[in-house]
Design a protein around this motif. Structure first.
Motif, PDB file in Angstrom:
ATOM      1  N   ASP A  88       0.820  -1.211   0.000  1.00  0.00           N
ATOM      2  CA  ASP A  88       0.000   0.000   0.000  1.00  0.00           C
ATOM      3  C   ASP A  88       0.853   1.260   0.000  1.00  0.00           C
ATOM      4  N   THR A  89       1.999   1.194   0.655  1.00  0.00           N
ATOM      5  CA  THR A  89       2.894   2.353   0.691  1.00  0.00           C
ATOM      6  C   THR A  89       3.585   2.561  -0.647  1.00  0.00           C
ATOM      7  N   ALA A  90       4.037   1.469  -1.264  1.00  0.00           N
ATOM      8  CA  ALA A  90       4.861   1.574  -2.469  1.00  0.00           C
ATOM      9  C   ALA A  90       4.066   1.694  -3.756  1.00  0.00           C
ATOM     10  N   LEU A  91       2.848   1.152  -3.775  1.00  0.00           N
ATOM     11  CA  LEU A  91       2.115   1.025  -5.028  1.00  0.00           C
ATOM     12  C   LEU A  91       1.846   2.349  -5.742  1.00  0.00           C
ATOM     13  N   PRO A  92       1.429   3.418  -5.069  1.00  0.00           N
ATOM     14  CA  PRO A  92       1.145   4.656  -5.810  1.00  0.00           C
ATOM     15  C   PRO A  92       2.348   5.169  -6.601  1.00  0.00           C
ATOM     16  N   GLU A  93       3.537   5.129  -6.005  1.00  0.00           N
ATOM     17  CA  GLU A  93       4.708   5.622  -6.724  1.00  0.00           C
ATOM     18  C   GLU A  93       5.097   4.678  -7.861  1.00  0.00           C
ATOM     19  N   VAL A  94       4.942   3.389  -7.639  1.00  0.00           N
ATOM     20  CA  VAL A  94       5.213   2.426  -8.714  1.00  0.00           C
ATOM     21  C   VAL A  94       4.311   2.706  -9.905  1.00  0.00           C
ATOM     22  N   LEU A  95       3.038   2.898  -9.660  1.00  0.00           N
ATOM     23  CA  LEU A  95       2.094   3.135 -10.744  1.00  0.00           C
ATOM     24  C   LEU A  95       2.352   4.453 -11.455  1.00  0.00           C
ATOM     25  N   ALA A  96       2.983   5.396 -10.782  1.00  0.00           N
ATOM     26  CA  ALA A  96       3.306   6.671 -11.425  1.00  0.00           C
ATOM     27  C   ALA A  96       4.296   6.508 -12.571  1.00  0.00           C
ATOM     28  N   HIS A  97       5.011   5.364 -12.593  1.00  0.00           N
ATOM     29  CA  HIS A  97       5.994   5.113 -13.654  1.00  0.00           C
ATOM     30  C   HIS A  97       5.400   4.316 -14.813  1.00  0.00           C
ATOM     31  N   ALA A  98       4.111   4.106 -14.819  1.00  0.00           N
ATOM     32  CA  ALA A  98       3.384   3.457 -15.921  1.00  0.00           C
ATOM     33  C   ALA A  98       3.949   2.087 -16.284  1.00  0.00           C
ATOM     34  N   PRO A  99       4.050   1.166 -15.311  1.00  0.00           N
ATOM     35  CA  PRO A  99       4.504  -0.188 -15.651  1.00  0.00           C
ATOM     36  C   PRO A  99       3.461  -0.924 -16.484  1.00  0.00           C
ATOM     37  N   ALA A 100       3.927  -1.932 -17.222  1.00  0.00           N
ATOM     38  CA  ALA A 100       2.998  -2.767 -17.988  1.00  0.00           C
ATOM     39  C   ALA A 100       2.316  -3.792 -17.093  1.00  0.00           C
ATOM     40  N   LYS A 101       3.077  -4.365 -16.155  1.00  0.00           N
ATOM     41  CA  LYS A 101       2.559  -5.356 -15.225  1.00  0.00           C
ATOM     42  C   LYS A 101       3.030  -5.000 -13.820  1.00  0.00           C
ATOM     43  N   VAL A 102       2.177  -5.287 -12.845  1.00  0.00           N
ATOM     44  CA  VAL A 102       2.567  -5.198 -11.443  1.00  0.00           C
ATOM     45  C   VAL A 102       2.243  -6.543 -10.796  1.00  0.00           C
ATOM     46  N   PHE A 103       3.246  -7.113 -10.128  1.00  0.00           N
ATOM     47  CA  PHE A 103       3.090  -8.398  -9.453  1.00  0.00           C
ATOM     48  C   PHE A 103       2.962  -8.137  -7.960  1.00  0.00           C
ATOM     49  N   LEU A 104       1.895  -8.639  -7.360  1.00  0.00           N
ATOM     50  CA  LEU A 104       1.683  -8.490  -5.927  1.00  0.00           C
ATOM     51  C   LEU A 104       1.814  -9.841  -5.234  1.00  0.00           C
ATOM     52  N   PRO A 105       2.324  -9.840  -4.002  1.00  0.00           N
ATOM     53  CA  PRO A 105       2.333 -11.097  -3.235  1.00  0.00           C
ATOM     54  C   PRO A 105       0.924 -11.617  -3.038  1.00  0.00           C
ATOM     55  N   TRP A 106       0.809 -12.917  -2.913  1.00  0.00           N
ATOM     56  CA  TRP A 106      -0.492 -13.555  -2.709  1.00  0.00           C
ATOM     57  C   TRP A 106      -1.247 -12.886  -1.562  1.00  0.00           C
ATOM     58  N   ALA A 107      -0.559 -12.637  -0.442  1.00  0.00           N
ATOM     59  CA  ALA A 107      -1.215 -12.076   0.742  1.00  0.00           C
ATOM     60  C   ALA A 107      -1.717 -10.655   0.522  1.00  0.00           C
ATOM     61  N   ALA A 108      -1.171  -9.971  -0.479  1.00  0.00           N
ATOM     62  CA  ALA A 108      -1.568  -8.585  -0.739  1.00  0.00           C
ATOM     63  C   ALA A 108      -2.486  -8.462  -1.947  1.00  0.00           C
ATOM     64  N   PHE A 109      -2.798  -9.581  -2.590  1.00  0.00           N
ATOM     65  CA  PHE A 109      -3.592  -9.512  -3.821  1.00  0.00           C
ATOM     66  C   PHE A 109      -5.070  -9.486  -3.469  1.00  0.00           C
ATOM     67  N   THR A 110      -5.708  -8.355  -3.663  1.00  0.00           N
ATOM     68  CA  THR A 110      -7.136  -8.197  -3.429  1.00  0.00           C
ATOM     69  C   THR A 110      -7.769  -7.581  -4.673  1.00  0.00           C
ATOM     70  N   ALA A 111      -9.069  -7.708  -4.764  1.00  0.00           N
ATOM     71  CA  ALA A 111      -9.781  -7.101  -5.892  1.00  0.00           C
ATOM     72  C   ALA A 111      -9.575  -5.591  -5.907  1.00  0.00           C
ATOM     73  N   GLU A 112      -9.551  -4.976  -4.720  1.00  0.00           N
ATOM     74  CA  GLU A 112      -9.391  -3.527  -4.643  1.00  0.00           C
ATOM     75  C   GLU A 112      -8.024  -3.089  -5.171  1.00  0.00           C
ATOM     76  N   ARG A 113      -6.973  -3.758  -4.745  1.00  0.00           N
ATOM     77  CA  ARG A 113      -5.637  -3.391  -5.236  1.00  0.00           C
ATOM     78  C   ARG A 113      -5.505  -3.700  -6.719  1.00  0.00           C
ATOM     79  N   ALA A 114      -6.058  -4.810  -7.146  1.00  0.00           N
ATOM     80  CA  ALA A 114      -5.997  -5.145  -8.571  1.00  0.00           C
ATOM     81  C   ALA A 114      -6.701  -4.080  -9.407  1.00  0.00           C
ATOM     82  N   ASP A 115      -7.825  -3.578  -8.922  1.00  0.00           N
ATOM     83  CA  ASP A 115      -8.545  -2.537  -9.656  1.00  0.00           C
ATOM     84  C   ASP A 115      -7.738  -1.243  -9.726  1.00  0.00           C
ATOM     85  N   VAL A 116      -7.032  -0.913  -8.654  1.00  0.00           N
ATOM     86  CA  VAL A 116      -6.171   0.279  -8.666  1.00  0.00           C
ATOM     87  C   VAL A 116      -5.099   0.137  -9.743  1.00  0.00           C
TER      88      VAL A 116
END
Length: 215
Positions: A88-116
């Motif tokens: 949750d802390t790192a994701l906004p800045e990561v997305l600011a760099h327009a990656p093609a794919k983002v891989f999340l750990p199983w424990a952090a993979f939720t529908a809400e984060r996936a939608d973001v």
């Protein structure tokens, strides 16, 4: 920007199937390595780790910005390794760099984060270590766009556990699959025969890694 040698020539045997892990080279050379990968038509894979959670030093946010600037948007794949709080802390800045794919750990993979992630124009992939053994149907915590099957424990250095390619094959029946961890020129054909779409490669692809750096 530190210059690096071109990726190992065997990458030409697997066009469109490789992503180079810049974590395999010394920090000062990672942006240059990313550019060399892009110029060779190879994807760029970046591990961003939660250093305060007992993990080794991965690519930091400042370095990620340098890598993103070197290769341009929609070239990067970013794997976040750590707790849901770290994600949750790192994701906004990561997305600011327009990656093609983002891989999340199983424990952090939720529908809400996936939608973001999807709302930012990237695809949301789940990283699989020991959460599913390949039997039956996978009970994803939320539907992923793809699965990154780890062939070594995330955040560690180890030999490729090729027996885990059976899990990758099982995943491929349900979703696009990448693998990561210890892949070499000799292991790459086994990955393809397992039905895997693509693979992350580090030291076997990028020459001259620093001692103790990368996987």
């Amino acid at each position: 920007m530190t210059a690096v040698a071109a990726p190992a020539p065997w990458h030409r045997e697997f066009p469109g199937r490789l992503a180079g892990s810049v974590y395999a080279v010394a920090p000062g050379a990672r942006a240059s390595a990313a550019r060399a990968l892009r110029d060779a038509g190879i994807g760029v894979h970046v591990d961003v780790m939660a250093q305060d959670e007992g993990l080794p030093a991965g690519v930091g946010q400042t370095e990620l910005a340098d890598i993103a600037a070197a290769v341009g948007p929609s070239v990067l794949d970013v794997h976040l390794i750590g707790s849901p709080a770290f994600v949750d802390t790192a994701l906004p800045e990561v997305l600011a760099h327009a990656p093609a794919k983002v891989f999340l750990p199983w424990a952090a993979f939720t529908a809400e984060r996936a939608d973001v992630i999807r709302d930012a124009g990237a695809s949301a992939w789940i990283a699989l270590w020991r959460e599913w053994d390949g039997a039956g149907s996978p009970a994803w915590p939320a539907p992923p766009d793809g699965v990154l099957v780890m062939l070594i424990e995330p955040g560690t250095r180890d030999r490729c556990r090729t027996e885990r390619l059976a899990i990758a094959s099982a995943c491929a029946a349900h979703s696009p699959v990448m693998v990561d961890g210890g892949v070499t020129k000799d292991i790459a054909p086994l990955v393809i025969r397992a039905g895997v779409e693509s693979m992350v490669v580090g030291r076997a692809l990028l020459p001259g890694p620093a001692d103790g750096e990368g996987v």
